[in-house]
Write a protein that holds these residues in place. Structure first.
Motif, short mmCIF file in Angstrom:
data_model
loop_
_atom_site.label_atom_id
_atom_site.label_comp_id
_atom_site.label_asym_id
_atom_site.label_seq_id
_atom_site.Cartn_x
_atom_site.Cartn_y
_atom_site.Cartn_z
N HIS A 70 0.83 -1.21 0.00
CA HIS A 70 0.00 0.00 0.00
C HIS A 70 0.86 1.26 0.00
CE1 HIS A 70 -3.08 2.89 1.10
NE2 HIS A 70 -2.40 3.20 2.18
N LEU A 71 1.93 1.24 0.77
CA LEU A 71 2.79 2.41 0.89
C LEU A 71 3.50 2.78 -0.41
CD1 LEU A 71 4.44 1.70 4.36
CD2 LEU A 71 2.44 3.12 3.85
N LYS A 72 3.53 1.86 -1.37
CA LYS A 72 4.23 2.08 -2.63
C LYS A 72 3.31 2.37 -3.81
CE LYS A 72 7.83 -1.02 -1.02
NZ LYS A 72 8.35 -2.38 -1.09
N THR A 73 1.99 2.40 -3.56
CA THR A 73 1.05 2.60 -4.66
C THR A 73 1.06 4.05 -5.14
OG1 THR A 73 -0.78 3.07 -3.14
CG2 THR A 73 -0.50 0.76 -3.86
N PRO A 74 0.76 4.26 -6.42
CA PRO A 74 0.72 5.64 -6.94
C PRO A 74 -0.28 6.53 -6.20
CG PRO A 74 0.73 4.07 -8.74
CD PRO A 74 0.57 3.27 -7.48
N HIS A 75 -1.46 6.00 -5.87
CA HIS A 75 -2.46 6.83 -5.19
C HIS A 75 -2.02 7.22 -3.78
CE1 HIS A 75 -3.78 2.58 -5.02
NE2 HIS A 75 -3.97 2.84 -3.75
N PHE A 76 -1.34 6.32 -3.05
CA PHE A 76 -0.86 6.67 -1.71
C PHE A 76 0.27 7.69 -1.81
CE2 PHE A 76 1.91 6.23 1.98
CZ PHE A 76 1.01 6.54 2.97
N LEU A 77 1.20 7.48 -2.74
CA LEU A 77 2.32 8.42 -2.89
C LEU A 77 1.83 9.81 -3.30
CD1 LEU A 77 4.89 6.02 -4.55
CD2 LEU A 77 4.88 6.85 -2.17
N LYS A 78 0.80 9.86 -4.15
CA LYS A 78 0.21 11.15 -4.52
C LYS A 78 -0.37 11.84 -3.29
CE LYS A 78 -3.52 13.32 -7.06
NZ LYS A 78 -4.84 13.17 -7.60
N TYR A 79 -1.12 11.08 -2.50
CA TYR A 79 -1.70 11.61 -1.27
C TYR A 79 -0.62 12.16 -0.35
CZ TYR A 79 -3.26 11.21 3.60
OH TYR A 79 -3.48 11.43 4.93
N LYS A 80 0.44 11.38 -0.11
CA LYS A 80 1.52 11.81 0.79
C LYS A 80 2.20 13.07 0.28
CE LYS A 80 2.99 10.19 4.10
NZ LYS A 80 2.67 10.46 5.51
N ASN A 81 2.49 13.11 -1.01
CA ASN A 81 3.18 14.27 -1.58
C ASN A 81 2.31 15.52 -1.56
OD1 ASN A 81 5.59 12.90 -2.13
ND2 ASN A 81 4.83 12.18 -4.09
N GLU A 82 1.06 15.38 -1.94
CA GLU A 82 0.18 16.56 -2.05
C GLU A 82 -0.33 17.07 -0.71
OE1 GLU A 82 -2.75 16.42 -5.17
OE2 GLU A 82 -1.31 15.54 -6.58
N THR A 83 -0.29 16.24 0.32
CA THR A 83 -0.76 16.68 1.64
C THR A 83 0.40 17.04 2.59
OG1 THR A 83 -0.85 14.42 2.54
CG2 THR A 83 -2.87 15.30 1.50
N ALA A 84 1.62 16.89 2.13
CA ALA A 84 2.79 17.10 3.01
C ALA A 84 2.75 18.46 3.71
CB ALA A 84 4.08 16.93 2.21
N GLY A 85 2.39 19.51 3.00
CA GLY A 85 2.35 20.84 3.60
C GLY A 85 1.09 21.12 4.39
N MET A 86 0.14 20.19 4.37
CA MET A 86 -1.12 20.38 5.07
C MET A 86 -1.12 19.75 6.47
SD MET A 86 -3.71 19.33 2.02
CE MET A 86 -3.68 20.14 0.42
N VAL A 87 -0.26 18.76 6.65
CA VAL A 87 -0.25 17.98 7.89
C VAL A 87 0.71 18.61 8.89
CG1 VAL A 87 0.22 15.71 8.90
CG2 VAL A 87 -0.83 15.87 6.62
N ARG A 88 0.15 19.07 10.01
CA ARG A 88 0.96 19.64 11.09
C ARG A 88 1.67 18.54 11.88
NH1 ARG A 88 -3.03 23.53 14.45
NH2 ARG A 88 -2.45 25.52 13.52
N SER A 89 0.95 17.44 12.12
CA SER A 89 1.54 16.33 12.86
C SER A 89 0.86 15.04 12.46
CB SER A 89 1.43 16.53 14.37
OG SER A 89 0.09 16.45 14.79
N LEU A 90 1.61 13.95 12.59
CA LEU A 90 1.11 12.61 12.28
C LEU A 90 1.69 11.64 13.29
CD1 LEU A 90 -0.09 10.29 10.53
CD2 LEU A 90 1.99 10.44 9.14
N THR A 91 0.82 10.90 13.94
CA THR A 91 1.24 9.84 14.86
C THR A 91 0.60 8.55 14.39
OG1 THR A 91 1.29 11.42 16.69
CG2 THR A 91 1.27 9.08 17.27
N LEU A 92 1.42 7.53 14.16
CA LEU A 92 0.92 6.20 13.77
C LEU A 92 1.00 5.29 14.98
CD1 LEU A 92 2.66 5.86 10.31
CD2 LEU A 92 0.27 6.44 10.76
N ILE A 93 -0.11 4.65 15.29
CA ILE A 93 -0.20 3.80 16.48
C ILE A 93 -0.61 2.40 16.04
CG2 ILE A 93 -1.31 3.47 18.71
CD1 ILE A 93 -2.04 6.53 18.51
N ASP A 94 0.23 1.40 16.33
CA ASP A 94 -0.16 0.02 16.08
C ASP A 94 -1.14 -0.39 17.17
OD1 ASP A 94 1.44 -0.54 13.78
OD2 ASP A 94 3.19 -0.64 15.08
#
Length: 104
Positions: A70-94
């Motif tokens: 999933h982390l390597k798909t074009p749609h996820f990479l587009k999301y990550k790149n285009e939202t990079a300046g929008m996200v103040r913080s991100l915490t991933l919790i397993d």
């Protein structure tokens, strides 16, 4: 619950002035992931009622391989790149699922 599932909770804080643009990109990414990736079992996004810029995403993948793919798909990479300046913080919790059910 299957021991192979990968379940994560993402906690995000979004720049308030960019919230609507972020929501559009998030919805696009979720739709593509669920439609195109067999190993993405569910992606559910919510915002806190009193703080709409606080987003939570519950992610469920069939296994570690599905998550990594999933982390390597074009749609996820587009999301990550285009939202990079929008996200103040991100915490991933397993997390470990106790019970998850949904009607189809």
């Amino acid at each position: 619950m299957s021991g192979n599932l990968v379940v994560r909770m993402a906690e995000l804080e979004i720049e308030p002035g960019m919230l609507e643009a972020y929501r559009v990109l998030l919805a696009e990414e979720i739709e593509a992931s669920v439609a195109l990736e067999e190993g993405v079992l569910s992606l559910n996004a919510i915002s806190l009622r009193d703080n709409p810029s606080s987003i939570r995403i519950l992610e469920v993948y069939a296994n570690r391989e599905a998550y990594e793919a999933h982390l390597k798909t074009p749609h996820f990479l587009k999301y990550k790149n285009e939202t990079a300046g929008m996200v103040r913080s991100l915490t991933l919790i397993d997390v470990d699922p106790i019970m998850m059910r949904a009607k189809s």
